[in-house]
Design a protein around this motif. Sequence first.
Motif, PDB file in Angstrom:
ATOM      1  N   UNK A   1       0.818  -1.207   0.000  1.00 47.87           N
ATOM      2  CA  UNK A   1       0.000   0.000   0.000  1.00 47.87           C
ATOM      3  C   UNK A   1       0.856   1.263   0.000  1.00 47.87           C
ATOM      4  N   UNK A   2       2.022   1.208   0.625  1.00 49.96           N
ATOM      5  CA  UNK A   2       2.914   2.365   0.644  1.00 49.96           C
ATOM      6  C   UNK A   2       3.371   2.753  -0.755  1.00 49.96           C
ATOM      7  N   UNK A   3       3.444   1.766  -1.659  1.00 51.38           N
ATOM      8  CA  UNK A   3       3.916   2.045  -3.020  1.00 51.38           C
ATOM      9  C   UNK A   3       2.785   2.106  -4.049  1.00 51.38           C
ATOM     10  N   UNK A   4       1.547   1.929  -3.599  1.00 53.62           N
ATOM     11  CA  UNK A   4       0.408   1.881  -4.520  1.00 53.62           C
ATOM     12  C   UNK A   4      -0.030   3.293  -4.922  1.00 53.62           C
ATOM     13  N   UNK A   5      -0.158   3.522  -6.223  1.00 51.02           N
ATOM     14  CA  UNK A   5      -0.591   4.819  -6.749  1.00 51.02           C
ATOM     15  C   UNK A   5      -1.749   4.676  -7.735  1.00 51.02           C
ATOM     16  N   UNK A   6      -2.480   3.584  -7.681  1.00 51.01           N
ATOM     17  CA  UNK A   6      -3.517   3.288  -8.677  1.00 51.01           C
ATOM     18  C   UNK A   6      -4.757   4.164  -8.500  1.00 51.01           C
ATOM     19  N   UNK A   7      -5.538   4.272  -9.567  1.00 55.29           N
ATOM     20  CA  UNK A   7      -6.797   5.020  -9.528  1.00 55.29           C
ATOM     21  C   UNK A   7      -7.849   4.311  -8.696  1.00 55.29           C
ATOM     22  N   UNK A   8      -7.775   2.982  -8.633  1.00 55.16           N
ATOM     23  CA  UNK A   8      -8.724   2.213  -7.836  1.00 55.16           C
ATOM     24  C   UNK A   8      -8.022   0.993  -7.256  1.00 55.16           C
ATOM     25  N   UNK A   9      -8.394   0.643  -6.035  1.00 57.88           N
ATOM     26  CA  UNK A   9      -7.871  -0.552  -5.370  1.00 57.88           C
ATOM     27  C   UNK A   9      -9.032  -1.512  -5.152  1.00 57.88           C
ATOM     28  N   UNK A  10      -8.918  -2.699  -5.707  1.00 57.86           N
ATOM     29  CA  UNK A  10      -9.930  -3.727  -5.511  1.00 57.86           C
ATOM     30  C   UNK A  10      -9.388  -4.825  -4.613  1.00 57.86           C
TER      31      UNK A  10
ATOM     32  N   UNK B   1      -8.177  -3.606   5.946  1.00 60.44           N
ATOM     33  CA  UNK B   1      -9.106  -2.618   5.412  1.00 60.44           C
ATOM     34  C   UNK B   1      -8.668  -1.205   5.713  1.00 60.44           C
ATOM     35  N   UNK B   2      -8.200  -0.982   6.926  1.00 56.50           N
ATOM     36  CA  UNK B   2      -7.753   0.352   7.326  1.00 56.50           C
ATOM     37  C   UNK B   2      -6.534   0.784   6.518  1.00 56.50           C
ATOM     38  N   UNK B   3      -5.622  -0.151   6.291  1.00 63.59           N
ATOM     39  CA  UNK B   3      -4.417   0.144   5.525  1.00 63.59           C
ATOM     40  C   UNK B   3      -4.748   0.515   4.082  1.00 63.59           C
ATOM     41  N   UNK B   4      -5.656  -0.242   3.477  1.00 63.45           N
ATOM     42  CA  UNK B   4      -6.071   0.043   2.101  1.00 63.45           C
ATOM     43  C   UNK B   4      -6.822   1.375   2.035  1.00 63.45           C
ATOM     44  N   UNK B   5      -7.711   1.620   2.995  1.00 65.86           N
ATOM     45  CA  UNK B   5      -8.470   2.862   3.007  1.00 65.86           C
ATOM     46  C   UNK B   5      -7.562   4.074   3.173  1.00 65.86           C
ATOM     47  N   UNK B   6      -6.539   3.930   3.998  1.00 66.91           N
ATOM     48  CA  UNK B   6      -5.585   5.027   4.188  1.00 66.91           C
ATOM     49  C   UNK B   6      -4.906   5.390   2.882  1.00 66.91           C
ATOM     50  N   UNK B   7      -4.466   4.374   2.145  1.00 70.19           N
ATOM     51  CA  UNK B   7      -3.820   4.623   0.855  1.00 70.19           C
ATOM     52  C   UNK B   7      -4.787   5.252  -0.135  1.00 70.19           C
ATOM     53  N   UNK B   8      -6.014   4.740  -0.177  1.00 71.17           N
ATOM     54  CA  UNK B   8      -7.016   5.301  -1.090  1.00 71.17           C
ATOM     55  C   UNK B   8      -7.301   6.758  -0.751  1.00 71.17           C
ATOM     56  N   UNK B   9      -7.386   7.079   0.521  1.00 73.67           N
ATOM     57  CA  UNK B   9      -7.623   8.467   0.932  1.00 73.67           C
ATOM     58  C   UNK B   9      -6.456   9.368   0.547  1.00 73.67           C
ATOM     59  N   UNK B  10      -5.246   8.898   0.767  1.00 72.14           N
ATOM     60  CA  UNK B  10      -4.059   9.691   0.446  1.00 72.14           C
ATOM     61  C   UNK B  10      -3.944   9.960  -1.048  1.00 72.14           C
ATOM     62  N   UNK B  11      -4.305   8.952  -1.848  1.00 75.59           N
ATOM     63  CA  UNK B  11      -4.174   9.062  -3.304  1.00 75.59           C
ATOM     64  C   UNK B  11      -5.433   9.579  -3.986  1.00 75.59           C
ATOM     65  N   UNK B  12      -6.501   9.773  -3.191  1.00 73.46           N
ATOM     66  CA  UNK B  12      -7.815  10.144  -3.742  1.00 73.46           C
ATOM     67  C   UNK B  12      -8.244   9.145  -4.821  1.00 73.46           C
TER      68      UNK B  12
END
Length: 251
Positions: free
Chosen positions: A175-184, A209-220
């Motif tokens: 998740x620290x390196x994820x920059x995708x438009x969507x995470x499934x 779930x919290x880790x993925x949500x944090x990344x999604x929030x950071x990357x919008x």
Amino acid sequence: MAFKVFFHDDFYREYTADPAAKVGRMEAVVKELKPHVEFQSIQPVPEDYIALVHTDEHIRRVKRQDLHEIASLAAGGAYQAASLGLSEPCFALIRPPGHHASSGNAWGFCFYNNMAIAIEALKQEGKINTAYILDIDMHFGDGTNNILKSKDYAKVHNPETENRIEYLEEVEAEMDSCKADIIGISAGFDNHVEDWGGVLKTSDYEEIGRCVAKTANQNQSGVFAILEGGYNHSVLGINALALIKGLQLNS
């Protein structure tokens, strides 16, 4: 805003004799989720969306097995969750699962690859440019990998360690390196300590779930999850709820 879960009453029925179709599986999850979420209805995905990732012969084979209707409904739930996931986190409580369905064949209780159909449809519609799939099922998602590995816009990752701490650290690093438009999230819960895998605790699904949500929030970026495996009915619902609680970070 209530967390939305996509579901259909047809998923209650036993469509085959495998563990993913066993009577009581969906009931166990609905019972746990009902007080906490808002259920949304599902429409079958159009066949031309299925054809984005599956061969004509494979689709004909599923039809001959009289499984096209239920499998299309599951794929529809995944697509609807992915679409809504672009604006808010959500979960698709669907079956049959899909991550062992490749372009031209399937095994492991799967028929159509729900995740791949959803992601490829969003890409073809121009709604995303990049995608990341985190598959937390205990079994390697060979079908999803088969379909999406050659597409440069998508990355698929399956943590395979049997060490609980290393597993969570691996998810965090990804998740620290994820920059995708969507995470499934291909959310299989069979890696739970009381299921087939025996690795993760219920609280770990909330942490994921919290880790993925944090990344999604950071990357919008968007985020959604769909059900894959998980066969101990006594813990399946609480594990799904734990993941959902984690995904609700700041939502």
